[in-house]
Design an enzyme around this catalytic site. Structure first.
Site, PDB file in Angstrom:
ATOM      1  N   GLU A 263       0.882  -1.173   0.000  1.00 52.54           N
ATOM      2  CA  GLU A 263       0.000   0.000   0.000  1.00 52.54           C
ATOM      3  C   GLU A 263       0.914   1.214   0.000  1.00 52.54           C
ATOM      4  O   GLU A 263       1.476   1.571   1.036  1.00 52.54           O
ATOM      5  CB  GLU A 263      -0.884   0.005   1.254  1.00 52.54           C
ATOM      6  N   CYS A 297      -2.227   9.185   2.449  1.00 55.75           N
ATOM      7  CA  CYS A 297      -1.862   8.449   1.230  1.00 55.75           C
ATOM      8  C   CYS A 297      -2.925   8.722   0.178  1.00 55.75           C
ATOM      9  O   CYS A 297      -2.628   9.062  -0.962  1.00 55.75           O
ATOM     10  CB  CYS A 297      -1.758   6.972   1.520  1.00 55.75           C
TER      11      CYS A 297
HETATM   12  N1  LIG Z   1      -1.402   3.349   0.437  1.00 55.21           N
HETATM   13  C1  LIG Z   1      -1.561   3.456   1.738  1.00 55.21           C
HETATM   14  O1  LIG Z   1      -2.395   2.829   2.331  1.00 55.21           O
HETATM   15  C2  LIG Z   1      -0.705   4.423   2.523  1.00 55.21           C
HETATM   16  C3  LIG Z   1      -1.139   4.851   3.786  1.00 55.21           C
HETATM   17  C4  LIG Z   1      -0.363   5.765   4.476  1.00 55.21           C
HETATM   18  C5  LIG Z   1       0.838   6.224   3.929  1.00 55.21           C
HETATM   19  N2  LIG Z   1       1.243   5.781   2.713  1.00 55.21           N
HETATM   20  C6  LIG Z   1       2.486   6.282   2.111  1.00 55.21           C
HETATM   21  O2  LIG Z   1       3.535   6.278   3.074  1.00 55.21           O
HETATM   22  C7  LIG Z   1       4.471   7.275   2.749  1.00 55.21           C
HETATM   23  C8  LIG Z   1       4.795   8.107   3.974  1.00 55.21           C
HETATM   24  O3  LIG Z   1       5.191   7.299   5.034  1.00 55.21           O
HETATM   25  P1  LIG Z   1       6.728   7.073   5.432  1.00 55.21           P
HETATM   26  O4  LIG Z   1       7.520   8.275   5.088  1.00 55.21           O
HETATM   27  O5  LIG Z   1       6.733   6.599   6.836  1.00 55.21           O
HETATM   28  O6  LIG Z   1       7.125   5.883   4.460  1.00 55.21           O
HETATM   29  P2  LIG Z   1       8.449   5.007   4.461  1.00 55.21           P
HETATM   30  O7  LIG Z   1       8.324   4.111   3.292  1.00 55.21           O
HETATM   31  O8  LIG Z   1       9.665   5.834   4.586  1.00 55.21           O
HETATM   32  O9  LIG Z   1       8.354   4.160   5.822  1.00 55.21           O
HETATM   33  C9  LIG Z   1       7.297   3.272   6.089  1.00 55.21           C
HETATM   34  C10 LIG Z   1       7.764   2.223   7.092  1.00 55.21           C
HETATM   35  O10 LIG Z   1       8.775   1.412   6.491  1.00 55.21           O
HETATM   36  C11 LIG Z   1       9.876   1.289   7.368  1.00 55.21           C
HETATM   37  N3  LIG Z   1      11.089   1.032   6.569  1.00 55.21           N
HETATM   38  C12 LIG Z   1      11.980   1.935   6.089  1.00 55.21           C
HETATM   39  N4  LIG Z   1      12.930   1.286   5.362  1.00 55.21           N
HETATM   40  C13 LIG Z   1      12.631  -0.035   5.395  1.00 55.21           C
HETATM   41  C14 LIG Z   1      13.216  -1.207   4.817  1.00 55.21           C
HETATM   42  N5  LIG Z   1      14.304  -1.152   4.061  1.00 55.21           N
HETATM   43  N6  LIG Z   1      12.611  -2.395   5.035  1.00 55.21           N
HETATM   44  C15 LIG Z   1      11.483  -2.476   5.763  1.00 55.21           C
HETATM   45  N7  LIG Z   1      10.881  -1.398   6.340  1.00 55.21           N
HETATM   46  C16 LIG Z   1      11.453  -0.202   6.154  1.00 55.21           C
HETATM   47  C17 LIG Z   1       9.864   2.597   8.128  1.00 55.21           C
HETATM   48  O11 LIG Z   1      10.627   2.493   9.303  1.00 55.21           O
HETATM   49  C18 LIG Z   1       8.380   2.804   8.356  1.00 55.21           C
HETATM   50  O12 LIG Z   1       7.922   2.055   9.464  1.00 55.21           O
HETATM   51  C19 LIG Z   1       3.833   8.109   1.659  1.00 55.21           C
HETATM   52  O13 LIG Z   1       4.368   7.772   0.419  1.00 55.21           O
HETATM   53  C20 LIG Z   1       2.370   7.700   1.732  1.00 55.21           C
HETATM   54  O14 LIG Z   1       1.659   7.894   0.538  1.00 55.21           O
HETATM   55  C21 LIG Z   1       0.494   4.891   2.005  1.00 55.21           C
END
Ligand SMILES: NC(=O)c1ccc[n+]([C@@H]2O[C@H](COP(=O)([O-])OP(=O)(O)OC[C@H]3O[C@@H](n4cnc5c(N)ncnc54)[C@H](O)[C@@H]3O)[C@@H](O)[C@H]2O)c1
Length: 554
Positions: A263, A297
């Site tokens: 997602e 998102c």
């Molecule tokens: N489609 C959806 O349902 C939805 C909902 C909310 C947010 N988002 C998206 O999330 C983004 C914003 O959130 P963010 O900045 O926290 O995103 P991010 O991808 O930086 O981080 C998300 C999570 O992934 C973890 N993470 C980071 N690197 C990782 C790795 N290599 N392996 C596994 N996990 C890892 C982070 O610690 C965090 O818990 C935006 O792009 C937004 O659109 C999507």
């Protein structure tokens, strides 16, 4: 009777301001602060890979007990949670506000209301969708009964972002547990603090219904912890976050062939036709753009407005945006827009807006970084026009309070512009003609479309949530998401065992008889031939093979 639980709430005030020199993020520590006033709330330990693997192991053991628990008890767990949430909305919202910077109203909408809707849907309908489902046995297997059974996966691993500290935990939690699984959930390093309180709610609810205490494990940490969760032997990974990290997660999941739901980001189109009711469309557009300061998102980022109503739409939107009060969500003054949760995000938004302005776009209001009275991380609510495809903001996700309004001359142009985007999460279409809005919506490359509304698909919790293109694949929420928490096992058995069963005829038993091949061809024609003549021909072949079949004697 629904047992009541009691949980202590974090205070986290009075620790002074975040001091970047003193409160450093290290591999093993996560400094937590309120992005609305930079108040330091404390430092949390970050899990390393070994700690994550240990949490998965504990969850695995707990899942073996929980998978046998009847739906009645799973529903009771949800009711305990629902009761607590309803009675403690203010505390839950305050903790989410403090951790993410959003105003209390936005927390009530995005954190609590949707969670309550999800829980009540699961209580009402969850069992019905996880019951074994009858399927037609088809033509040749007419004497069988066929069904799909939904069995728990075991341990679900979820990795979530910071934008909804409460809902992002309770969303995968409620569905995973209701489907009979354990959950290991990694919260974001940018919203870890409130998860202590939310974790205590979960532990208290598990204890109240006699569920294994290790059934839900919360992981705090950075990429290393996330990676360990993906590769540590969970049975499925639900990743919610950015597209870039989503790709890394999918790659890591390939090591063990762990299934993933992705997602990812979004950049939703919001189409306004010239016959739309602007008195409804404009206030909805403002919420779509500025709720949680655009850190959604499925947030509306591109407003594609028909030229006949463009000027009216733009002036109304700019007028409302100018009046938005911004500041510390939990400060003395009421606010409409809060802070940007993630460090550096306000600057990234500024970079995208500035680049667009440099290339000819016009800011009608906002367009600047502000530090706010309390020195928080803020970007002013912004209305931007004159954006063209050559600008980064046309295609990149902003994830901030910026409303990009673009004029379009026809429905076809609106659809073309909407689809000219790497993302495809949500979308909205406004027209007084529902048929016209539906036809536009059907042509949008998006996982979800709301007609004359915004993001309401997520309030209908029977519907799946998810995107296409760079917004990811597969679905959480809804019937699809709930069943996605299960192994869909196909089961087939004799319908009338006393009457009919599969007995391999002698000419097909090993070693097969000479007429085995014509016999099977005859069966195929008999069952699948498209004319009665073909079926009859098949039947005759079957009979003659049967009668005259030469079986090699063993
Ligand atoms: N489609 C959806 O349902 C939805 C909902 C909310 C947010 N988002 C998206 O999330 C983004 C914003 O959130 P963010 O900045 O926290 O995103 P991010 O991808 O930086 O981080 C998300 C999570 O992934 C973890 N993470 C980071 N690197 C990782 C790795 N290599 N392996 C596994 N996990 C890892 C982070 O610690 C965090 O818990 C935006 O792009 C937004 O659109 C999507």
């Amino acid at each position: 009777r629904i047992p009541r639980i009691s949980v202590t709430v974090e205070q986290g005030q009075g620790n002074g301001k975040l001091d970047p020199k003193q409160h450093k993020a290290t591999k093993s520590t996560i400094p937590c602060y309120d992005p609305g006033n930079m108040a330091y709330m404390g430092t949390m330990p970050a899990d390393n890979a070994d700690a994550v693997r240990e949490k998965i192991r504990k969850a695995q053991k707990a899942s073996e007990v929980w998978r046998e628990v009847p739906f009645r008890k799973r529903r009771l767990l949800l009711k305990v949670l629902q009761q607590y949430i309803i009675e403690h909305q203010a505390e839950i919202c305050r903790e989410a506000s403090r951790d993410s910077g959003k105003p209390m109203v936005d927390a009530a909408f995005g954190e609590v209301m949707v969670t309550c809707e999800k829980i009540s849907w699961l209580i009402r309908e969850g069992q019905q969708w996880l019951k074994p489902e009858k399927r037609s046995p088809g033509v040749m297997m007419f004497y069988k009964s066929a069904r799909v059974e939904y069995h728990p996966l075991g341990v679900v691993g979820a990795i979530v972002p910071w934008n909804y500290p409460f809902h992002n935990v309770f969303n995968p939690l409620t569905a995973a547990l209701f489907a009979g699984n354990a959950l290991v959930i990694k919260v974001s390093e940018h919203a870890s603090w409130s998860s202590q309180y939310y974790g205590r709610i979960i532990s208290a609810a598990l204890a109240a219904v006699g569920a294994p205490p290790d059934l839900v494990q919360i992981v705090h940490g950075y990429a290393e912890a996330g990676n360990a969760l993906v590769t540590g032997g969970v049975n499925k990974v639900i990743f919610v976050g950015s597209t870039g990290v989503g790709k890394a997660v999918m790659q890591a999941a390939a090591t063990n062939l762990t299934p993933v739901v992705l997602e990812l980001g979004g950049k939703d189109a919001f189409i306004v036709c010239e016959d739309a009711d602007l008195s409804q469309a404009v206030p909805t557009a403002m919420r779509g753009a500025f709720q949680s300061c655009g850190q959604n998102c499925a947030g509306a980022e591109r407003f594609l407005v028909h030229s006949a109503v463009y000027d009216r739409f733009v002036s109304s939107a700019a007028e409302v945006a100018k009046q938005l009060r911004q500041g510390h969500a939990l400060g003395q003054k009421p606010v409409d827009c809060g802070a940007m949760c993630m460090p550096g995000l306000a600057e990234k938004v500024a970079e995208l807006v500035d680049e667009a302005v440099h290339k000819g776009a016009q800011v009608l209001t906002g367009g600047k970084l502000i530090s706010g009275e309390a020195g928080g991380q803020f970007y002013a609510p912004t209305v931007l026009v004159g954006v063209t495809p050559s600008m980064r903001i046309w295609k990149e996700e902003v994830f901030g309070p910026v409303m990009v309004i673009v004029k379009c001359g026809s429905d076809d142009e609106a659809v073309r512009l909407a689809n000219d985007c790497p993302f495809g999460l949500g979308s909205a279409v406004f027209s007084r003609s529902a048929a016209r809005a539906r036809s536009i919506g059907a042509r949008l490359e998006a996982g979800m479309t709301s007609i004359n509304d915004f993001a309401t698909t997520y309030m209908c919790q029977s519907l799946p949530f998810g995107g296409v293109k760079e917004s990811g694949f597969d679905r959480f929420a809804g019937i699809e998401g709930l069943r996605g928490m299960c192994i869909a096992k196909a089961v087939c058995e004799d319908r009338f065992p006393w009457l009919m069963r599969t007995d391999i005829p002698p000419l097909l038993q090993y070693p097969v008889g000479d007429s085995a091949f014509p016999f099977v061809c005859g069966l195929i024609s008999m069952f699948y031939g498209l004319s009665a003549r073909e079926n009859l021909r098949g039947l005759c072949t079957v009979i003659s093979c049967f009668v005259s079949g030469k079986k090699v004697t063993r």
